[in-house]
Design a protein around this motif. Sequence first.
Motif, PDB file in Angstrom:
ATOM      1  N   CYS A   1      33.919  41.719  44.310  1.00  0.00           N
ATOM      2  CA  CYS A   1      34.873  42.399  43.426  1.00  0.00           C
ATOM      3  C   CYS A   1      34.571  42.043  41.972  1.00  0.00           C
ATOM      4  CB  CYS A   1      36.316  42.000  43.762  1.00  0.00           C
ATOM      5  SG  CYS A   1      36.926  42.760  45.264  1.00  0.00           S
ATOM      6  N   ALA A   2      34.326  40.736  41.745  1.00  0.00           N
ATOM      7  CA  ALA A   2      34.066  40.274  40.381  1.00  0.00           C
ATOM      8  C   ALA A   2      32.802  40.942  39.831  1.00  0.00           C
ATOM      9  CB  ALA A   2      33.925  38.756  40.359  1.00  0.00           C
ATOM     10  N   GLU A   3      31.849  41.217  40.711  1.00  0.00           N
ATOM     11  CA  GLU A   3      30.592  41.855  40.278  1.00  0.00           C
ATOM     12  C   GLU A   3      30.670  43.383  40.353  1.00  0.00           C
ATOM     13  OE1 GLU A   3      27.893  39.962  42.949  1.00  0.00           O
ATOM     14  OE2 GLU A   3      27.924  38.047  41.858  1.00  0.00           O
ATOM     15  N   HIS A   4      31.842  43.906  40.597  1.00  0.00           N
ATOM     16  CA  HIS A   4      32.093  45.358  40.656  1.00  0.00           C
ATOM     17  C   HIS A   4      31.216  46.076  41.668  1.00  0.00           C
ATOM     18  CE1 HIS A   4      34.862  44.884  37.427  1.00  0.00           C
ATOM     19  NE2 HIS A   4      33.920  44.344  36.657  1.00  0.00           N
ATOM     20  N   ARG A   5      30.905  45.410  42.752  1.00  0.00           N
ATOM     21  CA  ARG A   5      30.121  46.084  43.785  1.00  0.00           C
ATOM     22  C   ARG A   5      31.010  46.878  44.729  1.00  0.00           C
ATOM     23  NH1 ARG A   5      27.505  42.143  47.038  1.00  0.00           N
ATOM     24  NH2 ARG A   5      28.417  40.405  45.864  1.00  0.00           N
ATOM     25  N   VAL A   6      32.298  46.516  44.766  1.00  0.00           N
ATOM     26  CA  VAL A   6      33.219  47.180  45.695  1.00  0.00           C
ATOM     27  C   VAL A   6      33.603  48.571  45.195  1.00  0.00           C
ATOM     28  CG1 VAL A   6      35.536  47.036  46.690  1.00  0.00           C
ATOM     29  CG2 VAL A   6      34.072  45.013  46.660  1.00  0.00           C
ATOM     30  N   ALA A   7      33.740  48.692  43.866  1.00  0.00           N
ATOM     31  CA  ALA A   7      34.204  49.961  43.275  1.00  0.00           C
ATOM     32  C   ALA A   7      33.271  51.126  43.606  1.00  0.00           C
ATOM     33  CB  ALA A   7      34.340  49.805  41.767  1.00  0.00           C
ATOM     34  N   SER A   8      32.012  50.819  43.910  1.00  0.00           N
ATOM     35  CA  SER A   8      31.048  51.895  44.161  1.00  0.00           C
ATOM     36  C   SER A   8      31.209  52.522  45.549  1.00  0.00           C
ATOM     37  CB  SER A   8      29.630  51.338  44.003  1.00  0.00           C
ATOM     38  OG  SER A   8      29.432  50.316  44.961  1.00  0.00           O
ATOM     39  N   LEU A   9      31.932  51.839  46.443  1.00  0.00           N
ATOM     40  CA  LEU A   9      32.115  52.378  47.795  1.00  0.00           C
ATOM     41  C   LEU A   9      33.058  53.577  47.767  1.00  0.00           C
ATOM     42  CD1 LEU A   9      32.693  49.210  50.007  1.00  0.00           C
ATOM     43  CD2 LEU A   9      30.717  50.726  50.069  1.00  0.00           C
ATOM     44  N   GLU A  10      32.822  54.508  48.687  1.00  0.00           N
ATOM     45  CA  GLU A  10      33.702  55.666  48.743  1.00  0.00           C
ATOM     46  C   GLU A  10      35.107  55.242  49.174  1.00  0.00           C
ATOM     47  OE1 GLU A  10      31.969  59.033  50.815  1.00  0.00           O
ATOM     48  OE2 GLU A  10      33.990  59.876  50.973  1.00  0.00           O
TER      49      GLU A  10
ATOM     50  N   PHE B   1      37.074  53.437  47.401  1.00  0.00           N
ATOM     51  CA  PHE B   1      37.462  52.234  46.652  1.00  0.00           C
ATOM     52  C   PHE B   1      37.261  52.536  45.167  1.00  0.00           C
ATOM     53  CE2 PHE B   1      36.439  50.796  50.830  1.00  0.00           C
ATOM     54  CZ  PHE B   1      37.135  49.632  51.065  1.00  0.00           C
ATOM     55  N   GLY B   2      37.938  51.797  44.303  1.00  0.00           N
ATOM     56  CA  GLY B   2      37.741  51.991  42.868  1.00  0.00           C
ATOM     57  C   GLY B   2      37.979  50.697  42.127  1.00  0.00           C
ATOM     58  N   GLU B   3      37.963  50.778  40.791  1.00  0.00           N
ATOM     59  CA  GLU B   3      38.182  49.550  40.008  1.00  0.00           C
ATOM     60  C   GLU B   3      39.578  48.981  40.231  1.00  0.00           C
ATOM     61  OE1 GLU B   3      37.068  49.503  35.875  1.00  0.00           O
ATOM     62  OE2 GLU B   3      35.157  50.486  36.397  1.00  0.00           O
ATOM     63  N   LYS B   4      40.532  49.905  40.387  1.00  0.00           N
ATOM     64  CA  LYS B   4      41.917  49.492  40.640  1.00  0.00           C
ATOM     65  C   LYS B   4      41.964  48.675  41.956  1.00  0.00           C
ATOM     66  CE  LYS B   4      46.069  49.782  39.194  1.00  0.00           C
ATOM     67  NZ  LYS B   4      46.151  48.821  38.124  1.00  0.00           N
ATOM     68  N   THR B   5      41.246  49.170  42.956  1.00  0.00           N
ATOM     69  CA  THR B   5      41.223  48.468  44.251  1.00  0.00           C
ATOM     70  C   THR B   5      40.674  47.056  44.079  1.00  0.00           C
ATOM     71  OG1 THR B   5      40.422  50.599  45.023  1.00  0.00           O
ATOM     72  CG2 THR B   5      40.721  48.902  46.679  1.00  0.00           C
ATOM     73  N   GLU B   6      39.613  46.948  43.285  1.00  0.00           N
ATOM     74  CA  GLU B   6      39.023  45.618  43.066  1.00  0.00           C
ATOM     75  C   GLU B   6      40.051  44.661  42.477  1.00  0.00           C
ATOM     76  OE1 GLU B   6      35.592  46.426  40.620  1.00  0.00           O
ATOM     77  OE2 GLU B   6      34.256  46.333  42.366  1.00  0.00           O
ATOM     78  N   GLU B   7      40.790  45.163  41.486  1.00  0.00           N
ATOM     79  CA  GLU B   7      41.823  44.316  40.860  1.00  0.00           C
ATOM     80  C   GLU B   7      42.856  43.898  41.894  1.00  0.00           C
ATOM     81  OE1 GLU B   7      43.740  46.160  37.492  1.00  0.00           O
ATOM     82  OE2 GLU B   7      41.758  46.691  36.669  1.00  0.00           O
ATOM     83  N   ASN B   8      43.298  44.869  42.691  1.00  0.00           N
ATOM     84  CA  ASN B   8      44.319  44.566  43.704  1.00  0.00           C
ATOM     85  C   ASN B   8      43.817  43.542  44.718  1.00  0.00           C
ATOM     86  OD1 ASN B   8      46.114  46.264  42.507  1.00  0.00           O
ATOM     87  ND2 ASN B   8      45.666  48.000  43.858  1.00  0.00           N
ATOM     88  N   ILE B   9      42.557  43.694  45.119  1.00  0.00           N
ATOM     89  CA  ILE B   9      42.014  42.747  46.101  1.00  0.00           C
ATOM     90  C   ILE B   9      41.973  41.345  45.498  1.00  0.00           C
ATOM     91  CG2 ILE B   9      39.944  42.081  47.399  1.00  0.00           C
ATOM     92  CD1 ILE B   9      39.330  45.063  47.777  1.00  0.00           C
ATOM     93  N   LEU B  10      41.514  41.242  44.251  1.00  0.00           N
ATOM     94  CA  LEU B  10      41.447  39.922  43.615  1.00  0.00           C
ATOM     95  C   LEU B  10      42.834  39.291  43.512  1.00  0.00           C
ATOM     96  CD1 LEU B  10      38.722  40.483  40.877  1.00  0.00           C
ATOM     97  CD2 LEU B  10      38.596  38.940  42.854  1.00  0.00           C
ATOM     98  N   ARG B  11      43.817  40.124  43.199  1.00  0.00           N
ATOM     99  CA  ARG B  11      45.181  39.603  43.094  1.00  0.00           C
ATOM    100  C   ARG B  11      45.667  39.123  44.474  1.00  0.00           C
ATOM    101  NH1 ARG B  11      48.150  43.880  40.731  1.00  0.00           N
ATOM    102  NH2 ARG B  11      46.647  43.736  39.044  1.00  0.00           N
ATOM    103  N   ALA B  12      45.364  39.897  45.506  1.00  0.00           N
ATOM    104  CA  ALA B  12      45.777  39.521  46.871  1.00  0.00           C
ATOM    105  C   ALA B  12      45.131  38.199  47.285  1.00  0.00           C
ATOM    106  CB  ALA B  12      45.415  40.627  47.850  1.00  0.00           C
ATOM    107  N   ILE B  13      43.852  38.015  46.915  1.00  0.00           N
ATOM    108  CA  ILE B  13      43.159  36.770  47.266  1.00  0.00           C
ATOM    109  C   ILE B  13      43.839  35.592  46.569  1.00  0.00           C
ATOM    110  CG2 ILE B  13      40.997  35.474  47.000  1.00  0.00           C
ATOM    111  CD1 ILE B  13      39.514  38.167  47.348  1.00  0.00           C
TER     112      ILE B  13
END
Length: 581
Positions: free
Chosen positions: A125-134, A136-148
């Motif tokens: 997520c920190a390296e923005h590799r997740v946002a590229s998946l269909e 998923f987006g940048e918002k999702t990355e933020e949410n995942i990091l917050r959940a962790i």
Amino acid sequence: MNMGVEQIAAVLEEMGTLLELQGANPFKSRAFHAAARTIEGVTDDLAQRARDGTLREIKGIGEGLAKVIADLTLTGRSKEHDELRKGVPVGVLEMTRLQGLGPKRVRTLWMHLKLASVEALAKACAEHRVASLEGFGEKTEENILRAIESQRQFASRWLYAVAEEAAEPLLSALRAIKGVELCEAAGSLRRRRETIGDIDILVAARPKAAPEIRKTFTTHPLVTRVVNDGETKCTVQLGPGMLCDMRIVAPNEFPFALNYFTGSKEHNVEMRVRARKLGLSLNEYAFTRLPDGPKRLPRVKEESDIYQALGLSFVPPEMRENQIEFNLAQRKAIPELVRIEDIRGTVHCHTTYSDGRNTLAEMVEASQALGWSYWGVADHSAAAAYAGGLQPKRVKQQHREIDQIQAGLKGFRIFRGTECDIMPDGSLDYPARVLAGFDYVVVSIHNKFNMTEAEATKRLVKAVTNKYTTILGHPTGRLLLGREGYPVNMREVLKAAADHGKAIEINSHPLRLDLDWRWLSLAKELGVRIFINPDAHTAADLTHVRYGVGIARKGGLEPSDIVNTWTTSRVEKFFRQSRGD
Ligand code: DGT
Ligand code: CA
Ligand code: CA
Ligand code: ZN
């Protein structure tokens, strides 16, 4: 008790998730999730059904599920569960426990990015590799990091009740192994602390039995990760993050190890200082002789022998916090602590009249089933509108229903009470004429928590000294691991209660345990009477009383200090006296 319905439901739930992660037929995974919910609601004896082969009569339980449930119920494990686990890395399963991430999305992350742990996910997520998946987006990355982040914070301590329930099946699985001589929970769980950092289990066995013990422990179905699998010490993770240490010691070391690992650290330090003064060194395995020590070492067969060797009475585990126990043990004045069997009834319970889920009649019946001789209802007062607080007219209705039920009972008394809101100015919610109609009045704060210490103290003292008040409910309003209580000068509140002959409750809801045990010895010294109240909102909650008993024991209280160990007539007299009648 091996595996209860809640734990079986948790395993079924996990199996459903594992199936989803492996991309199995959705009907199959759904059947497991549905079965988990069904099992949670089953009230009859699952073990009996497992033996009779009648599990399939439960709606939605087919042949395969029935076998899994029977195996879990009767043996504590299931081969199908073990097989499913082999197909998915633990880290992938852990990812599904993050808020907002279901098995479907976790499967995508695992398959496409080869992510197999929460740490790897955080990095991705920190390296923005997740946002590229269909999908998923940048918002999702933020949410995942917050959940962790929130999972990390949340996973640090656990409610006593939660840890106790998690430890139970492990203890019984270990006790069932041939070659295990003794097996006990130690640490903060044995001391019945209000929250638990990790579970500590101690096993006494010959070295020969160790491999079997390790295997049973590390492969238990409730274990979600093996953190460490050593010769004499293993650590596992249970559910979403609770850790459990297990140590194997030789039977002759057990008393020493049990004493050491029960703690507290502060208690242990004082024990060692006292041993040293007698020329002995004390550690987790044995006494050893110091150069100027006695010729013969004390004989230690059980834990109490260690205390005896140091000239102390046995200190019950709950009291081992280096607070009042050494002073008492040295004078051989450790009291006979209150036990759950001493409780004869309880008050501060809710019914369907306010926010409870069981009726008056059901609560009475459940109290009788517990062997109690009285029970008191204390539904919310009118100001607590959010909790269905009772208008005076409803109170009258409730009293008529109580009279009806009471008329059919022999040797059991229903007390008519209320949990009356304390208003911001310290006055009580009901007028005097309504308050006078109750046998007793619990007063509690449920709103306007934002107070300075002076304001809160003034508000509580005014409420406690009200003529109609009998008991102060949950005195600080804290929610363990959730909300800090309002700041209170507890000494002043306790003094006011003592001076006016009022009682204070140990609210025994696992989230509250309020009054805190640290105040109990002062309360006792001042002569304040204590009630152990379940704050029950269901019939099942009545058993919360045992958590309150644990807290009372931590505070060194004996039966005579606790009003609900008294006879019904003495309780009634206390109620009358508390309002000066
Ligand atoms: P917790 O897990 O934070 O709720 O609290 P405890 O008391 O269970 O603490 P834990 O699990 O770290 O250790 C279990 C016991 O082992 C502890 O109560 C006392 C003993 N112990 C652990 N570390 C030390 C130490 O450094 N010195 C002494 N004297 N005892 C220790
Ligand atoms: Ca611990
Ligand atoms: Ca530990
Ligand atoms: Zn309340």
